[in-house]
Each structure stands twice: as structure tokens, then as C-alpha cells.
Design an enzyme around this catalytic site. Structure first.
Site, short mmCIF file in Angstrom:
data_model
loop_
_atom_site.label_atom_id
_atom_site.label_comp_id
_atom_site.label_asym_id
_atom_site.label_seq_id
_atom_site.Cartn_x
_atom_site.Cartn_y
_atom_site.Cartn_z
N SER A 45 -40.90 150.42 36.11
CA SER A 45 -39.64 150.47 35.36
C SER A 45 -39.54 151.70 34.46
O SER A 45 -40.40 151.91 33.62
CB SER A 45 -39.51 149.24 34.45
N HIS A 97 -35.09 150.66 38.67
CA HIS A 97 -35.87 150.87 39.89
C HIS A 97 -34.97 151.50 40.95
O HIS A 97 -33.93 150.94 41.28
CB HIS A 97 -36.42 149.55 40.41
N HIS A 115 -40.25 142.41 42.85
CA HIS A 115 -41.00 141.54 41.94
C HIS A 115 -40.81 140.08 42.36
O HIS A 115 -39.78 139.71 42.91
CB HIS A 115 -40.48 141.68 40.50
N TYR A 157 -40.18 137.75 40.32
CA TYR A 157 -39.08 137.17 39.53
C TYR A 157 -37.71 137.43 40.15
O TYR A 157 -36.73 136.79 39.79
CB TYR A 157 -39.11 137.65 38.07
N GLU A 158 -37.65 138.36 41.10
CA GLU A 158 -36.38 138.58 41.80
C GLU A 158 -36.15 137.51 42.87
O GLU A 158 -35.10 137.48 43.50
CB GLU A 158 -36.38 139.96 42.47
N ALA A 200 -44.66 149.17 33.52
CA ALA A 200 -44.33 149.00 32.11
C ALA A 200 -44.98 147.69 31.68
O ALA A 200 -44.95 146.72 32.42
CB ALA A 200 -42.82 148.91 31.95
N MET A 257 -45.09 141.92 34.58
CA MET A 257 -44.55 141.03 35.63
C MET A 257 -44.71 141.64 37.02
O MET A 257 -43.98 141.27 37.93
CB MET A 257 -43.07 140.76 35.35
N SER A 258 -45.66 142.54 37.18
CA SER A 258 -45.77 143.20 38.48
C SER A 258 -47.22 143.49 38.81
O SER A 258 -48.14 142.89 38.25
CB SER A 258 -44.97 144.51 38.45
N ASN A 261 -43.54 148.40 24.91
CA ASN A 261 -43.21 147.61 23.71
C ASN A 261 -44.45 146.84 23.31
O ASN A 261 -45.31 146.58 24.15
CB ASN A 261 -42.08 146.61 24.03
N HIS A 295 -35.02 144.73 27.71
CA HIS A 295 -35.26 145.62 28.85
C HIS A 295 -34.84 147.05 28.51
O HIS A 295 -35.42 148.01 29.00
CB HIS A 295 -34.49 145.10 30.08
N1 HPA Z 1 -43.83 141.33 28.84
C1 HPA Z 1 -43.80 141.26 30.17
N2 HPA Z 1 -43.49 142.30 30.93
C2 HPA Z 1 -43.21 143.46 30.32
C3 HPA Z 1 -43.23 143.59 28.93
C4 HPA Z 1 -43.56 142.46 28.14
O1 HPA Z 1 -43.60 142.50 26.90
N3 HPA Z 1 -42.90 144.89 28.65
C5 HPA Z 1 -42.70 145.50 29.85
N4 HPA Z 1 -42.89 144.65 30.86
#
Ligand code: HPA
Length: 268
Positions: free
Chosen positions: A25, A56, A78, A80-81, A108, A206-207, A230, A242
Site C-alpha cells: 500500500s 494498489h 488480500h 480481506y477483499e 505497510a 493484513m498481507s 502508523n 487508511h
Molecule cells: N494494522 C493492520 N494493518 C496495517 C496497519 C495497522 O495498524 N497499518 C498498515 N497496515
């Protein structure tokens, strides 16, 4: 289907890279560094799942980096998609089928380790799979790899040693950490982050984990780098978004590009 994708890709480019890079990302800038580019949108490749997440791009980019042949996956699928695990790893399997042997994953991630800072890079040393699934479930395809693949060097020790050396040369701070994979797409709660810290996670995302499992299954060597976009939920009294993830990705892009350019020639 993998065979069809392979045939299509080989017909589109004369390049036969040994090394593949997956961009996470907001980390797409690296692709612009390649010369003699051939771009293949995922929609053109038989069986390839479309990337739907914002940030993406959704294409394969073949090209050269100072003469070194490289293929970049800009955008990934992903869980989650809503994709099934074997669909999430389809791209990595196709890359292996066209000759790629070394995989560099970027993503990320949220920083759980309090020594990390937003905007820093972290070398993934190991992972904890909390996705509730594994791309190897189901009948094993012996052509791809063994039924019970070893995961004790999933993030190649040798590649990590090389990466740390490159980071030192470039004055880039590159700590190592353990990546916990959560399904998403909701971010974690502060309680979940405290739990992840307690079980030994330094990063959350998440990946990456499905692809790393599939790559190890096929005997590929893997290096993975997280961009701490973050600090994880509850570390600071502020909300996660996001937008922050994408914004930090863009801030870090220059450093990541410099790092990858120096690193990739050392991995082949
Ligand atoms: N949590 C999960 N996935 C992420 C995060 C997060 O804080 N930051 C970027 N991808």
C-alpha cells in the site's frame, strides 16, 4: 491456470528475471525506476485476481534496474477483499513459474514495538499467522512443493544479513521484527494490540504471510520489509486511517526506492 498465465506472460516480454518485488500500500514508487518496462495489467493475465484496495495499482511490471532484470507486482490481493487464500498467492506462484527464485515483499504495517517510529523501515525476521487460514490447505500439489514445508528460515537469514549490510551502507536504520498477520479489514483494537505485543509481535498488518508461505512451499528465498505507516491502535490516543497509511507510504517512498536499488543486485 498457472500454466496459461505463464505462457501469456512469457509471450509479452523477453525478460526472464530471477527476482520479484511485491509493492505494498502506497509503496508503488519503485516501479518508476525500471527501464525497458513492459507493463501487464492483472486483468490481462489468465486467472489473476484484480487488486481492489485503494493504493494498489494492479499490474505486473517487467524491467531493468541498472541492467538487472526485475519483475514488480504493483498491487496484491488480500484475504480481506474476500479472495480465497489460494487466490491470494496466485501471483507468487505465477512468478515462480516464469523463473523468479527470490522474492522481496514490501508492506505497510502498524508499529507495535514502541521503539519503532512512523515512517521507519523494519526487516521482517519471522511472522505469526493469525489469519485463520493457510494457502496450502487442501490437496497438496507435489509439483509446487512438499505437503509440510519447513518455515524455520521463512525470511532468509542470508538475505537479511545482506539487507542489514546495505542499510548500514546507506545510513538507513533497519531494525528486525516479528510481523503478525491479521485478517482485517478493520484495524485492530487497542486490546488486540496489547495481546499481539504479549505474544511477541513487533508489527501488525493484513498481507504478506500467505505469499511468504506459498513462496517457501516452492523453495523461493524471501526477504520482507515493512514500512511502519502508523503506530498500532492504542499506542497513541488517535484514530487510525487508511489515508495515514498511504500518506506515510509516500513519505517513505524515496528511502525505500534507494534501499531496494542498492539491495536487489546483492540478492542474485
Ligand atoms: N494494522 C493492520 N494493518 C496495517 C496497519 C495497522 O495498524 N497499518 C498498515 N497496515
Amino acid at each position: 491456470m498457472i500454466a496459461e498465465a505463464r505462457t501469456y506472460i512469457l509471450s509479452r516480454t523477453p525478460l526472464r528475471p530471477l527476482i520479484g518485488v511485491v509493492l505494498g500500500s502506497g509503496l508503488g514508487a519503485f516501479a518508476a525506476e525500471l527501464t525497458e518496462r513492459v507493463e501487464i495489467p492483472y486483468t490481462e493475465v489468465p486467472g489473476w485476481p484484480a487488486a481492489t484496495a485503494v493504493g494498489h495499482a494492479g499490474k505486473l511490471i517487467f524491467g531493468k534496474l541498472d541492467g538487472l532484470e526485475v519483475v514488480v507486482m504493483a498491487g496484491r490481493a488480500h484475504l480481506y477483499e474476500g479472495y480465497r487464500p489460494e487466490r491470494v498467492v496466485y501471483g507468487v506462484r505465477v512468478l515462480r513459474s516464469v523463473g523468479v527464485r527470490a522474492l522481496v515483499m514490501t508492506n505497510a504495517a502498524g508499529g507495535i514495538n514502541l521503539e519503532y517510529e512512523r515512517g521507519g523501515l523494519v526487516l521482517i525476521a519471522d511472522h505469526i499467522n493469525l489469519l485463520g487460514s493457510n494457502p496450502l490447505c487442501g490437496p497438496n500439489d507435489e509439483e509446487l512443493g512438499p505437503c509440510f514445508p519447513d518455515m524455520s528460515d521463512a525470511y532468509s537469514r542470508e538475505f537479511r544479513r545482506i539487507a542489514r549490510g546495505v542499510a548500514t551502507d546507506l545510513f538507513i536504520h533497519l531494525p528486525e521484527g516479528v510481523y503478525a498477520a491479521m485478517l482485517g479489514p478493520s484495524y485492530e483494537t487497542p486490546a488486540e494490540i496489547r495481546y499481539l505485543r504479549a505474544i511477541g509481535a513487533d508489527l501488525v498488518g493484513m498481507s504478506t504471510v500467505p505469499e511468504v508461505i506459498a513462496a517457501n512451499h516452492m523453495g523461493m528465498k524471501v526477504l520482507a520489509i515493512s514500512c511502519v505507516t502508523n503506530m498500532a491502535a492504542g499506542v497513541f490516543p488517535q484514530k487510525l486511517s487508511h489515508e495515514e497509511v498511504l500518506e506515510t507510504g509516500e513519505m517513505v517512498a524515496d528511502m525505500l526506492v534507494r534501499f531496494l536499488k542498492a539491495l536487489l543486485p546483492r540478492l542474485v
